[in-house]
Design an enzyme around this catalytic site. Structure first.
Site, mmCIF file in Angstrom:
data_model
loop_
_atom_site.group_PDB
_atom_site.id
_atom_site.type_symbol
_atom_site.label_atom_id
_atom_site.label_comp_id
_atom_site.label_asym_id
_atom_site.label_seq_id
_atom_site.Cartn_x
_atom_site.Cartn_y
_atom_site.Cartn_z
ATOM 1 N N CYS A 95 -74.183 -121.233 12.343
ATOM 2 C CA CYS A 95 -73.210 -120.405 13.053
ATOM 3 C C CYS A 95 -74.536 -120.009 13.955
ATOM 4 C CB CYS A 95 -72.370 -119.969 13.016
ATOM 5 S SG CYS A 95 -70.856 -120.398 14.285
ATOM 6 N N ARG A 130 -61.948 -123.727 21.622
ATOM 7 C CA ARG A 130 -62.905 -123.482 20.969
ATOM 8 C C ARG A 130 -62.768 -124.321 19.423
ATOM 9 N NH1 ARG A 130 -64.935 -118.403 20.019
ATOM 10 N NH2 ARG A 130 -65.760 -117.334 17.395
ATOM 11 N N HIS A 194 -69.006 -122.690 7.576
ATOM 12 C CA HIS A 194 -68.422 -120.890 6.867
ATOM 13 C C HIS A 194 -67.871 -121.360 5.553
ATOM 14 C CE1 HIS A 194 -69.772 -118.552 10.174
ATOM 15 N NE2 HIS A 194 -68.856 -119.694 10.644
#
Ligand code: GLN
Length: 220
Positions: A95, A130, A194
């Site tokens: 990320c 997002r 993640h």
């Protein structure tokens, strides 16, 4: 005598969102299962760093603020990390760390955070969404299930040089347009996943094996 595998965790104290440090713990587990001892160094702001003395480099995710702090310290790492990556030694960047391997990340506030500029990719913010939620993508190691939460959209500037880590089954990955997740260049992997990503045994074992093979190649 037990051989020690050396792992460099870049900015462990600043770049560790959503349990990314779990990736290092999981690699430690698989490497120890294979009979190695494992030593992890936190390479934080101003800490001396010679990448070639390590067997694996990890760069976790981070919030925009931490990325701006880290970005100021990054230029001193560029040459040593470029040598390491070009030599085909293994690295995983997640990320925010993945974004910082590229040329820049333009954030929601319009701030341009300069990256290392080692890999031909860049990251931009766009106002509409997002990218958050569970992800699933097909990789050369099999199906990987993870979690993403990022506002940056990453695009490759040289599609011949970088190949995606995976093809999206669910979620966004690099951006909402390309249908792909992450990146592989030589033995450097970038990913938005993640969870941590290495809770997926297929990719965790493959990266542990790459570390072992690479170490054997160096010491043979
Ligand atoms: N701050 C970056 C973004 O929002 C990276 C986020 C992260 O590392 N989780 O795109």
């Amino acid at each position: 005598m037990t051989e020690t595998i050396k792992i460099a965790y870049l900015y462990e104290d600043l770049m560790n969102t959503y349990g990314d440090s779990g990736d290092v713990k999981i690699l430690r587990y698989w490497l120890e299962q294979a009979g190695y001892a494992v030593a992890v160094d936190n390479i934080s702001l101003d800490a001396p760093f010679d990448a070639m003395t390590y067997d694996f480099v990890f760069f976790g995710g981070g919030q925009d603020y931490e990325q701006t702090v880290v970005a100021k310290d990054l230029p001193r790492l560029k040459d040593t990390l470029t040598d390491y990556i070009e030599a085909g030694k293994p690295m995983l960047a997640i990320c925010g760390g993945y974004q910082l391997l590229g040329s820049y990340y333009k954030t929601a506030t319009g701030t341009v955070i300069p990256g290392l500029g080692i890999l031909p990719l860049h990251t931009v913010f766009k106002a509409d969404s997002r990218m958050i939620g569970d992800t699933e993508f097909e990789t050369e190691f099999g199906l990987v299930r993870a979690f993403e939460n990022h506002s940056g959209r990453t695009y490759f500037d040289d599609k011949a040089q970088l190949k995606p880590l995976g093809k999206m089954v669910q979620g966004y990955g690099n951006n909402p347009d390309d249908g792909v997740e992450g990146m592989r260049y030589k033995n450097t992997f970038g990913s938005y996943a993640h969870g941590p990503i290495l809770r997926n045994d297929n990719i965790a074992k493959a990266i542990a094996q790459l570390i072992i093979d690479n170490r054997a190649a160096v010491t043979a």
